[in-house]
Design a protein around this motif. Structure first.
Motif, PDB file in Angstrom:
ATOM      1  N   GLY A 235      33.954 -18.168 -51.001  1.00 52.16           N
ATOM      2  CA  GLY A 235      34.101 -17.074 -50.049  1.00 52.16           C
ATOM      3  C   GLY A 235      34.971 -15.960 -50.588  1.00 52.16           C
ATOM      4  N   LEU A 236      34.994 -14.874 -49.821  1.00 49.65           N
ATOM      5  CA  LEU A 236      35.826 -13.715 -50.118  1.00 49.65           C
ATOM      6  C   LEU A 236      36.706 -13.445 -48.909  1.00 49.65           C
ATOM      7  CD1 LEU A 236      33.082 -11.335 -51.585  1.00 49.65           C
ATOM      8  CD2 LEU A 236      34.626 -12.825 -52.874  1.00 49.65           C
ATOM      9  N   GLN A 237      37.980 -13.133 -49.151  1.00 50.38           N
ATOM     10  CA  GLN A 237      38.895 -12.938 -48.039  1.00 50.38           C
ATOM     11  C   GLN A 237      39.886 -11.828 -48.353  1.00 50.38           C
ATOM     12  OE1 GLN A 237      41.069 -16.451 -46.919  1.00 50.38           O
ATOM     13  NE2 GLN A 237      41.600 -15.646 -44.892  1.00 50.38           N
TER      14      GLN A 237
ATOM     15  N   PHE B 207      33.960  -8.643 -41.028  1.00 46.76           N
ATOM     16  CA  PHE B 207      33.610  -8.184 -42.378  1.00 46.76           C
ATOM     17  C   PHE B 207      33.013  -6.778 -42.303  1.00 46.76           C
ATOM     18  CE2 PHE B 207      30.922  -7.911 -46.159  1.00 46.76           C
ATOM     19  CZ  PHE B 207      31.821  -8.303 -47.136  1.00 46.76           C
ATOM     20  N   ARG B 208      33.593  -5.849 -43.066  1.00 46.47           N
ATOM     21  CA  ARG B 208      33.116  -4.464 -43.088  1.00 46.47           C
ATOM     22  C   ARG B 208      31.973  -4.348 -44.102  1.00 46.47           C
ATOM     23  NH1 ARG B 208      36.776  -0.920 -40.548  1.00 46.47           N
ATOM     24  NH2 ARG B 208      35.545   0.784 -41.429  1.00 46.47           N
ATOM     25  N   LEU B 209      30.851  -3.835 -43.630  1.00 45.19           N
ATOM     26  CA  LEU B 209      29.680  -3.714 -44.507  1.00 45.19           C
ATOM     27  C   LEU B 209      29.940  -2.771 -45.670  1.00 45.19           C
ATOM     28  CD1 LEU B 209      26.800  -3.481 -41.876  1.00 45.19           C
ATOM     29  CD2 LEU B 209      27.665  -5.509 -43.050  1.00 45.19           C
ATOM     30  N   SER B 210      30.815  -1.789 -45.490  1.00 44.46           N
ATOM     31  CA  SER B 210      31.092  -0.832 -46.569  1.00 44.46           C
ATOM     32  C   SER B 210      31.732  -1.492 -47.773  1.00 44.46           C
ATOM     33  CB  SER B 210      31.995   0.288 -46.056  1.00 44.46           C
ATOM     34  OG  SER B 210      33.216  -0.224 -45.570  1.00 44.46           O
ATOM     35  N   THR B 211      32.292  -2.711 -47.585  1.00 47.18           N
ATOM     36  CA  THR B 211      32.862  -3.429 -48.721  1.00 47.18           C
ATOM     37  C   THR B 211      31.819  -3.665 -49.802  1.00 47.18           C
ATOM     38  OG1 THR B 211      34.430  -4.527 -47.243  1.00 47.18           O
ATOM     39  CG2 THR B 211      34.063  -5.536 -49.399  1.00 47.18           C
ATOM     40  N   VAL B 212      30.576  -3.879 -49.382  1.00 50.09           N
ATOM     41  CA  VAL B 212      29.481  -4.131 -50.320  1.00 50.09           C
ATOM     42  C   VAL B 212      28.650  -2.872 -50.553  1.00 50.09           C
ATOM     43  CG1 VAL B 212      27.408  -5.505 -50.738  1.00 50.09           C
ATOM     44  CG2 VAL B 212      29.409  -6.548 -49.640  1.00 50.09           C
ATOM     45  N   THR B 213      28.342  -2.139 -49.479  1.00 53.56           N
ATOM     46  CA  THR B 213      27.405  -1.018 -49.595  1.00 53.56           C
ATOM     47  C   THR B 213      27.994   0.193 -50.313  1.00 53.56           C
ATOM     48  OG1 THR B 213      28.052  -0.174 -47.416  1.00 53.56           O
ATOM     49  CG2 THR B 213      26.216  -1.732 -47.501  1.00 53.56           C
TER      50      THR B 213
ATOM     51  N   GLN C 216      39.704  -2.174 -53.171  1.00 56.03           N
ATOM     52  CA  GLN C 216      40.629  -3.053 -52.469  1.00 56.03           C
ATOM     53  C   GLN C 216      40.621  -4.420 -53.137  1.00 56.03           C
ATOM     54  OE1 GLN C 216      39.170  -3.026 -48.424  1.00 56.03           O
ATOM     55  NE2 GLN C 216      40.398  -1.231 -47.864  1.00 56.03           N
ATOM     56  N   ALA C 217      41.815  -5.020 -53.260  1.00 50.64           N
ATOM     57  CA  ALA C 217      41.941  -6.337 -53.877  1.00 50.64           C
ATOM     58  C   ALA C 217      41.529  -7.417 -52.882  1.00 50.64           C
ATOM     59  CB  ALA C 217      43.373  -6.564 -54.340  1.00 50.64           C
ATOM     60  N   TRP C 218      40.694  -8.376 -53.328  1.00 51.89           N
ATOM     61  CA  TRP C 218      40.215  -9.471 -52.504  1.00 51.89           C
ATOM     62  C   TRP C 218      40.571 -10.795 -53.165  1.00 51.89           C
ATOM     63  CZ3 TRP C 218      36.829  -9.564 -48.035  1.00 51.89           C
ATOM     64  CH2 TRP C 218      36.624  -8.290 -47.476  1.00 51.89           C
ATOM     65  N   ASN C 219      40.615 -11.842 -52.331  1.00 52.27           N
ATOM     66  CA  ASN C 219      40.908 -13.183 -52.826  1.00 52.27           C
ATOM     67  C   ASN C 219      39.661 -14.052 -52.722  1.00 52.27           C
ATOM     68  OD1 ASN C 219      43.684 -12.575 -53.217  1.00 52.27           O
ATOM     69  ND2 ASN C 219      44.032 -12.885 -51.007  1.00 52.27           N
ATOM     70  N   VAL C 220      39.558 -15.007 -53.639  1.00 54.28           N
ATOM     71  CA  VAL C 220      38.479 -15.991 -53.591  1.00 54.28           C
ATOM     72  C   VAL C 220      38.960 -17.183 -52.773  1.00 54.28           C
ATOM     73  CG1 VAL C 220      36.991 -17.501 -54.945  1.00 54.28           C
ATOM     74  CG2 VAL C 220      37.608 -15.248 -55.816  1.00 54.28           C
ATOM     75  N   SER C 221      38.140 -17.636 -51.796  1.00 50.38           N
ATOM     76  CA  SER C 221      38.539 -18.741 -50.923  1.00 50.38           C
ATOM     77  C   SER C 221      37.647 -19.954 -51.150  1.00 50.38           C
ATOM     78  CB  SER C 221      38.474 -18.297 -49.453  1.00 50.38           C
ATOM     79  OG  SER C 221      37.149 -17.950 -49.101  1.00 50.38           O
ATOM     80  N   GLY C 222      38.084 -21.117 -50.600  1.00 49.90           N
ATOM     81  CA  GLY C 222      37.322 -22.359 -50.732  1.00 49.90           C
ATOM     82  C   GLY C 222      37.469 -22.971 -52.116  1.00 49.90           C
ATOM     83  N   ASP C 223      36.563 -23.898 -52.443  1.00 51.24           N
ATOM     84  CA  ASP C 223      36.576 -24.527 -53.762  1.00 51.24           C
ATOM     85  C   ASP C 223      36.051 -23.609 -54.853  1.00 51.24           C
ATOM     86  OD1 ASP C 223      37.631 -26.802 -52.740  1.00 51.24           O
ATOM     87  OD2 ASP C 223      35.714 -27.893 -52.600  1.00 51.24           O
ATOM     88  N   ASN C 224      35.490 -22.473 -54.458  1.00 54.55           N
ATOM     89  CA  ASN C 224      34.978 -21.475 -55.420  1.00 54.55           C
ATOM     90  C   ASN C 224      33.892 -22.090 -56.312  1.00 54.55           C
ATOM     91  OD1 ASN C 224      34.689 -19.051 -56.798  1.00 54.55           O
ATOM     92  ND2 ASN C 224      36.430 -19.417 -58.149  1.00 54.55           N
TER      93      ASN C 224
END
Length: 823
Positions: free
Chosen positions: A132-134, A163-169, A109-117
């Motif tokens: 952050g990730l969004q 936030f879904r844990l499966s995104t990382v696991t 899944q495509a994610w965006n970087v948030s904040g000042d990065n």
């Protein structure tokens, strides 16, 4: 490598690597570097592991002018499972500025970087963070607060929103996500450079681990004025009735309480990592943890209610009917703790595991079991199961020593109905001999003694150091031992007998086995390309003797295969000299093919010998028996005749072409015999694979023979036997037919004779000592009486005895142990 110009080029390729349970398939690394830049490309084909498998992964690194650029991709480049990268900028005062690249793919899944990065690392901690990730409503963010007066590092906050844990696991490529759930909450850590203070609240809805639902996890943690962390965590079931709670304070002196109203054991199954399956039942209880980490005080009790699970290693179902474990000041106590097998037979554990600091443990346990299933049947899903049962044992064991070095003294009796099978694994390529390997060392290490490792700084081993075992093993004659020698062909050795063995093991895991196994009966089955199978019946008195090394036993096994070859193929000269009636030499005579196995178990000496039954040694004026004794003296001739008897069930004549061109048609006889054996075997294989729960045996016999008068007889018969066991194997029903297809057997045959023989045998007692058998049998006497149907009822008494007078003596009554639990 060029030391003059400081150039480094490395190309490393590892096709395969195995370490413990980790297995790497293809690892390629290319590295180039000089004083100003570095580039690396690392490709991992696949990492195989039961719990942490990893698919195709590529890592690219470039570094120049204080900037590190990295990219990580799992899966294919055109369809990545994970794709992320970033920049690391090295600054003054050993600072690091970290940022992520915009093009992110997490779990496809495509994610965006948030904040000042940006994340700034300074003074050994996070000096600034806004990254952050969004994706839609999901968000993971790490931020810092403004720097407080006099502080070196700011407060750090981690925020999770849907936030879904499966995104990382899901980076771990399991069939199901390693962990799944929807998390919300914030955790703030302040005063990081001194004593960190925690203020957090986190919830995970629909928490699941490796596909097993745990429920809803709610956690709060706050640091109070006494610098202690106040914990309040609960796990409540969402469809599985889980309800447990952890409360208390964590500090130098702890005070934590665990209350378990109900914990479904099916939820715990993933944490066994496949070692236990089919878990059911639940546990409840409570426990408290007080004191310090160096001197903890644990009190409480845990109750197991109808807990059951299958131990994967032995494929056996174990149950804890209603058991308790007590935790007190002396350690862990077991008071008549029952472990039951699938039939309800009990192994009772009594004693305790003594400890004061929960670092060193002293064992004081007694185990008693009667008719307990210690080894389960073969698991069809496990193709690498090298031993299986069922095996039923009586055990009396004392377990002493420590957890680091347990000492076990026990007596084991292998009970009747035990059928232990051991498969000899096929040899795999081993580690090459290390002779001639060059090892590179730093010469300065040995010239300068200060560089040598000191004895007190060298690695120390900890944990389990081994076992000390002393076991007396008794094998009963009703138990069966089976050794599968060749898995692909199905060659095996199966024996029954008696043995009294002593097994010992020292802390180095060196085993010693002494004793004598005397075989009462058995067979050795061999296969020729899975088409023709032969079984040698092992004669009583064969032995296997161990004198130390379990794999260096001395064997002395004599087995016999019965065959009825045509006499004329062996005594052609006698047949040629007998001008009266040559056809009588075409009659079949009984011959024994003996297989003798002696020497070491894994490197045996194998020899053959031919013989005849004593009452048949005078057939054809003793010419055949005389020739057999001569053949036994010449090894090459003996091997030739043994091969002919095993493959074709015939002798191989000195001039086989002349034999084929003589009277009759021996070629047709060979074809009839060989084809009938092959068809019988294939029919049995087909029935065994298609029809479950019923034992079916086909035997097709087609032959042409001669009697002593020289008359030719031609017969083709099909024998079919079907049997079924019912009521826990107490009742056996059998139906058999001997159908004459051609020859004298067809005379007088009608529909009733085709139906065949029927019998029903019932064991009146569970041990099979008293039995009753009803039968109907068709007896065909074509010349004198025609067809006779015999019907009867038989009462049988089956017993083992060593001396004839034991038949009429009274047997000692066996006392059956009373079960502690009603299953």
């Amino acid at each position: 490598m060029d030391t003059d110009s400081s150039l480094l080029f490395a190309n490393i390729s590892v096709p395969g690597l195995r370490y413990d349970s980790f297995r790497v398939d293809t690892l390629v690394m290319n590295v180039s570097a000089d004083t100003s830049k570095m580039a690396a490309d690392i490709l991992l084909g696949r990492l195989r592991h039961p719990q942490m498998p990893l698919g195709r992964t590529r890592l690219d690194l470039t570094a120049a002018n204080g900037l590190l650029d990295w990219n990580l991709v799992t899966g294919r480049r055109n369809n990545p499972r994970y794709k992320l990268g970033g920049l690391v900028q090295y600054g003054q005062k050993d600072s690091l500025l970290i940022s992520l690249k915009e093009d992110l793919v997490l779990n496809r899944q495509a994610w965006n970087v948030s904040g000042d990065n940006k994340v700034l690392i300074l003074h050994g901690g996070v000096a600034f963070a806004d990254i952050g990730l969004q994706r839609g409503a999901q968000e993971l963010k790490i931020t810092t607060a403004p720097l407080a007066a006099g502080a070196l590092l700011p407060d750090l906050t981690v925020m999770l929103k849907d936030f879904r844990l499966s995104t990382v696991t899901s980076l771990i490529e399991q069939d199901t996500a390693l962990a799944e759930g929807i998390s919300n909450g914030t955790i703030t850590v302040s005063d990081i450079e001194k004593t960190p203070l925690i203020d957090g609240k986190l919830t995970i809805d629909s928490l699941a681990v490796m596909g097993s639902s745990l429920g809803r996890l709610a956690l709060t943690a706050n640091t109070n004025a006494e610098k202690a962390v106040v914990l309040d965590a609960s796990l409540t079931g969402q469809g599985n009735d889980n309800d447990l709670k952890v409360t208390g304070t964590y500090a130098d002196v702890m005070d934590i309480r665990l209350d378990i109203k109900k914990l479904n054991m099916q939820s715990v199954q993933p944490f066994t990592f496949g070692n236990v399956t089919e878990l059911s039942g639940y546990i409840n209880g409570n426990a408290t943890l007080r004191g310090t980490m160096d001197d903890p005080e644990i009190r409480g009790s845990i109750h197991f209610e109808k807990v059951a699970g299958r131990i994967a290693m032995i494929n056996s179902l174990m149950r804890l009917p209603s058991e308790d474990i007590t935790l007190d000041e002396t350690g862990v106590k077991f008071n008549n703790f029952v472990v039951a097998d699938s039939s309800g037979n009990e192994a009772v554990i009594t004693g305790d595991i003594r400890t004061k600091d929960y670092e060193s443990f002293n064992l004081n346990l007694d185990v008693n079991a009667e008719n307990f299933q210690a080894l389960g049947p073969a698991d069809p899903k496990n193709k690498d199961q090298f031993y299986y049962g069922p095996a039923f044992v009586d055990v009396t064991a004392q377990i002493r020593g420590t957890l680091d070095l347990p000492r076990v003294q026990m007596k084991v009796k292998l009970r009747e109905k035990s059928q232990i099978t051991v498969m000899i694994p096929e040899e795999e390529p081993g580690i090459a001999d290390r002779a001639g390997v060059v090892q590179f060392i730093d010469p300065a290490m040995w010239l300068d003694t200060t560089l040598r490792p000191k004895p007190d700084t060298s690695g120390r081993t900890s944990g389990l150091k081994g076992f000390v075992v002393s076991a007396d093993v008794e094998v009963t004659p009703e138990s069966t031992m089976k050794l599968i020698i060749d898995q692909s062909n199905g060659d095996f050795l199966e024996v029954k007998g008696t043995a009294t063995l002593n097994l010992t093991m020292d802390p180095s895991s060196k085993m010693s086995l002494t004793g004598r196994y005397e075989i009462n009966e058995g067979k050795y089955a061999m296969s020729l390309n899975q088409l023709i199978k032969r079984e040698f019946q092992i004669e009583k008195g064969s032995t296997i003797i161990w004198t130390g090394d379990p794999m260096s036993a001395d064997v002395n096994i004599k087995a016999r295969y019965d065959v009825n070859p045509v006499a004329g193929d062996l005594v052609e000269d006698a047949m040629a000299n007998d001008t009266g009636n040559k056809n009588r030499y075409r009659q079949k005579v009984p011959v024994y093919v003996y297989l003798k196995i002696t020497g070491e178990l894994l490197k045996p000496n194998i020899a053959f010998e031919l013989d005849m039954p004593e009452r048949e040694q005078g057939v054809l004026n003793g010419v055949v028996y005389t020739r057999i004794k001569q053949i036994n003296q010449v090894e090459s001739e003996l091997n030739k005749q043994v091969m002919g008897l095993l493959v074709l069930n015939r002798f191989i004549s000195d001039n086989p072409f002349e034999s084929l061109s003589s009277g009759g048609n021996p070629a047709e006889d060979i074809a009839r015999n060989s084809v009938s054996k092959i068809l019988s075997q294939q029919l049995n294989n087909l029935a065994g694979s298609l029809i479950k729960g019923v034992d079916i045996n086909f035997d097709l016999e087609s032959e042409k023979g001669y009697n002593d008068a020289g008359s030719q007889e031609e017969n083709t018969n099909l024998k079919v036997d079907v049997s079924k066991r019912l009521f826990n194997d107490r009742l056996t029903v059998s139906v058999g037919s001997n159908i004459g297809i051609s020859g004298a057997q067809t005379q007088g045959q009608d529909a009733s004779s085709i139906i065949g023989d029927m019998s029903a045998e019932y064991m009146l007692t569970a041990d099979g000592r008293y039995r009753i058998r009803a039968y109907q049998r068709n007896v065909t006497e074509a010349v004198i009486q025609g067809q006779v149907v015999e019907t009867g009822l038989t009462f049988m008494l089956i017993m083992d005895y060593n001396e004839f007078r034991e038949i009429f003596g009274k047997q000692a009554k066996k006392t059956k142990a009373k079960k502690l639990r009603d299953q």
